[in-house]
Design a protein around this motif. Structure first.
Motif, PDB file in Angstrom:
ATOM      1  N   ALA A  20      89.840  28.467  26.885  1.00 43.21           N
ATOM      2  CA  ALA A  20      89.834  29.704  27.219  1.00 43.21           C
ATOM      3  C   ALA A  20      90.801  30.089  28.442  1.00 43.21           C
ATOM      4  O   ALA A  20      91.071  29.157  29.381  1.00 43.21           O
ATOM      5  CB  ALA A  20      88.350  30.152  27.488  1.00 43.21           C
ATOM      6  N   TRP A  21      91.207  31.413  28.441  1.00 42.71           N
ATOM      7  CA  TRP A  21      92.204  31.918  29.505  1.00 42.71           C
ATOM      8  C   TRP A  21      91.731  33.303  29.901  1.00 42.71           C
ATOM      9  O   TRP A  21      91.240  34.020  29.247  1.00 42.71           O
ATOM     10  CB  TRP A  21      93.638  32.019  28.835  1.00 42.71           C
ATOM     11  N   ILE A  22      92.028  33.575  31.103  1.00 39.25           N
ATOM     12  CA  ILE A  22      91.999  34.889  31.586  1.00 39.25           C
ATOM     13  C   ILE A  22      93.418  35.262  32.205  1.00 39.25           C
ATOM     14  O   ILE A  22      93.793  34.444  32.827  1.00 39.25           O
ATOM     15  CB  ILE A  22      90.906  35.088  32.830  1.00 39.25           C
ATOM     16  N   GLY A  23      93.841  36.506  31.713  1.00 40.38           N
ATOM     17  CA  GLY A  23      95.203  36.635  31.991  1.00 40.38           C
ATOM     18  C   GLY A  23      95.541  38.090  31.617  1.00 40.38           C
ATOM     19  O   GLY A  23      94.916  38.723  31.107  1.00 40.38           O
ATOM     20  N   PHE A  24      96.711  38.422  31.903  1.00 41.45           N
ATOM     21  CA  PHE A  24      97.291  39.912  31.596  1.00 41.45           C
ATOM     22  C   PHE A  24      97.750  39.782  30.000  1.00 41.45           C
ATOM     23  O   PHE A  24      98.649  38.664  29.851  1.00 41.45           O
ATOM     24  CB  PHE A  24      98.209  40.293  32.502  1.00 41.45           C
ATOM     25  N   ALA A  25      97.498  40.580  29.176  1.00 40.69           N
ATOM     26  CA  ALA A  25      98.228  40.858  28.011  1.00 40.69           C
ATOM     27  C   ALA A  25      98.715  42.221  27.925  1.00 40.69           C
ATOM     28  O   ALA A  25      98.376  42.964  28.333  1.00 40.69           O
ATOM     29  CB  ALA A  25      96.950  40.772  26.782  1.00 40.69           C
ATOM     30  N   THR A  33      98.160  44.738  18.566  1.00 38.42           N
ATOM     31  CA  THR A  33      98.825  43.441  18.668  1.00 38.42           C
ATOM     32  C   THR A  33      98.694  43.342  20.342  1.00 38.42           C
ATOM     33  O   THR A  33      98.889  44.145  20.859  1.00 38.42           O
ATOM     34  CB  THR A  33     100.063  43.555  18.115  1.00 38.42           C
ATOM     35  N   LEU A  34      98.331  42.138  20.597  1.00 37.07           N
ATOM     36  CA  LEU A  34      98.206  41.795  22.296  1.00 37.07           C
ATOM     37  C   LEU A  34      99.333  40.815  22.278  1.00 37.07           C
ATOM     38  O   LEU A  34      99.326  39.584  21.481  1.00 37.07           O
ATOM     39  CB  LEU A  34      96.791  41.285  22.764  1.00 37.07           C
ATOM     40  N   TYR A  35     100.219  40.881  23.099  1.00 32.14           N
ATOM     41  CA  TYR A  35     101.241  39.456  23.505  1.00 32.14           C
ATOM     42  C   TYR A  35     100.392  38.979  24.713  1.00 32.14           C
ATOM     43  O   TYR A  35     100.485  39.474  25.744  1.00 32.14           O
ATOM     44  CB  TYR A  35     102.496  40.259  23.695  1.00 32.14           C
ATOM     45  N   PHE A  36     100.097  37.643  24.230  1.00 31.61           N
ATOM     46  CA  PHE A  36      99.352  36.949  25.629  1.00 31.61           C
ATOM     47  C   PHE A  36      99.899  35.632  25.636  1.00 31.61           C
ATOM     48  O   PHE A  36      99.859  34.724  24.401  1.00 31.61           O
ATOM     49  CB  PHE A  36      98.004  37.145  25.424  1.00 31.61           C
ATOM     50  N   ASN A  37     100.210  34.807  26.563  1.00 32.76           N
ATOM     51  CA  ASN A  37     100.343  33.381  26.776  1.00 32.76           C
ATOM     52  C   ASN A  37     101.345  32.912  25.660  1.00 32.76           C
ATOM     53  O   ASN A  37     101.228  31.938  24.959  1.00 32.76           O
ATOM     54  CB  ASN A  37      99.172  32.642  26.782  1.00 32.76           C
ATOM     55  N   GLY A  38     102.435  33.675  25.421  1.00 34.59           N
ATOM     56  CA  GLY A  38     103.396  33.262  24.462  1.00 34.59           C
ATOM     57  C   GLY A  38     103.135  33.435  23.020  1.00 34.59           C
ATOM     58  O   GLY A  38     103.656  33.014  22.099  1.00 34.59           O
ATOM     59  N   MET A  39     102.002  34.225  22.547  1.00 33.94           N
ATOM     60  CA  MET A  39     101.489  34.199  21.384  1.00 33.94           C
ATOM     61  C   MET A  39     101.269  36.083  21.124  1.00 33.94           C
ATOM     62  O   MET A  39     101.303  36.708  22.124  1.00 33.94           O
ATOM     63  CB  MET A  39      99.883  33.900  21.282  1.00 33.94           C
ATOM     64  N   ALA A  40     101.259  36.376  19.686  1.00 34.43           N
ATOM     65  CA  ALA A  40     101.137  37.539  19.321  1.00 34.43           C
ATOM     66  C   ALA A  40      99.838  37.691  18.652  1.00 34.43           C
ATOM     67  O   ALA A  40      99.512  37.085  17.555  1.00 34.43           O
ATOM     68  CB  ALA A  40     102.231  38.239  18.419  1.00 34.43           C
ATOM     69  N   LEU A  41      98.875  38.105  19.100  1.00 37.08           N
ATOM     70  CA  LEU A  41      97.431  38.010  18.809  1.00 37.08           C
ATOM     71  C   LEU A  41      97.268  39.330  17.878  1.00 37.08           C
ATOM     72  O   LEU A  41      97.386  40.585  18.377  1.00 37.08           O
ATOM     73  CB  LEU A  41      96.559  37.775  19.734  1.00 37.08           C
TER      74      LEU A  41
END
Length: 137
Positions: A20-25, A33-41
């Motif tokens: 699990a992560w907490i961060g900026f998307a 679409t959320l771009y987070f931690n190198g992923m496209a969610l």
């Protein structure tokens, strides 16, 4: 693209105890679409265990806003939550604390910028796209 503080938990292969992560998307223009931690969610996983899925891997994620009361993980979940180094100040302000609570580990996450592969995958004809997406069980 707007940027917001989120909580994300990997659900594929786990039952409320995945990484699990907490961060900026960063959010796409449509907000789907959320771009987070190198992923496209992408929004739209099964909704019960997960509400987003990774466009490239097909893994399911639970994504939500960061809760002020600190109960981001499910009641039965456990494990360390990684918090993005640059999000620490925003997190502490959001939860109104001076120091990080136990159970959080500060790390540098991957950049959230969209990659060409994400856009290429999203713009495939429907038949090809459905053939490449792994459906959740």
């Amino acid at each position: 693209m707007s940027e917001k503080l989120i909580y994300a938990e990997l659900m594929t292969g786990y039952f409320h105890n995945g990484p699990a992560w907490i961060g900026f998307a960063k959010s796409s223009k449509s907000g789907k679409t959320l771009y987070f931690n190198g992923m496209a969610l992408k929004r739209g996983a099964d909704g019960y265990r997960a509400n987003y899925w990774d466009l490239l891997s097909g893994n399911a994620y639970w994504v939500s806003g960061v809760k002020k009361r600190g109960t981001n993980r499910h009641t039965f979940g456990n494990g360390t939550i990684i918090i993005e180094k640059r999000a620490v100040a925003a997190f502490l302000k959001h939860v109104n604390l001076a120091d990080l609570p136990k159970g959080l580990s500060v790390e540098t996450l991957l950049p959230a910028a969209p990659q060409p592969e994400f856009h290429k995958r999203e713009n495939l004809p429907l038949e090809q796209w459905l053939g490449q997406r792994r459906f959740l069980s």
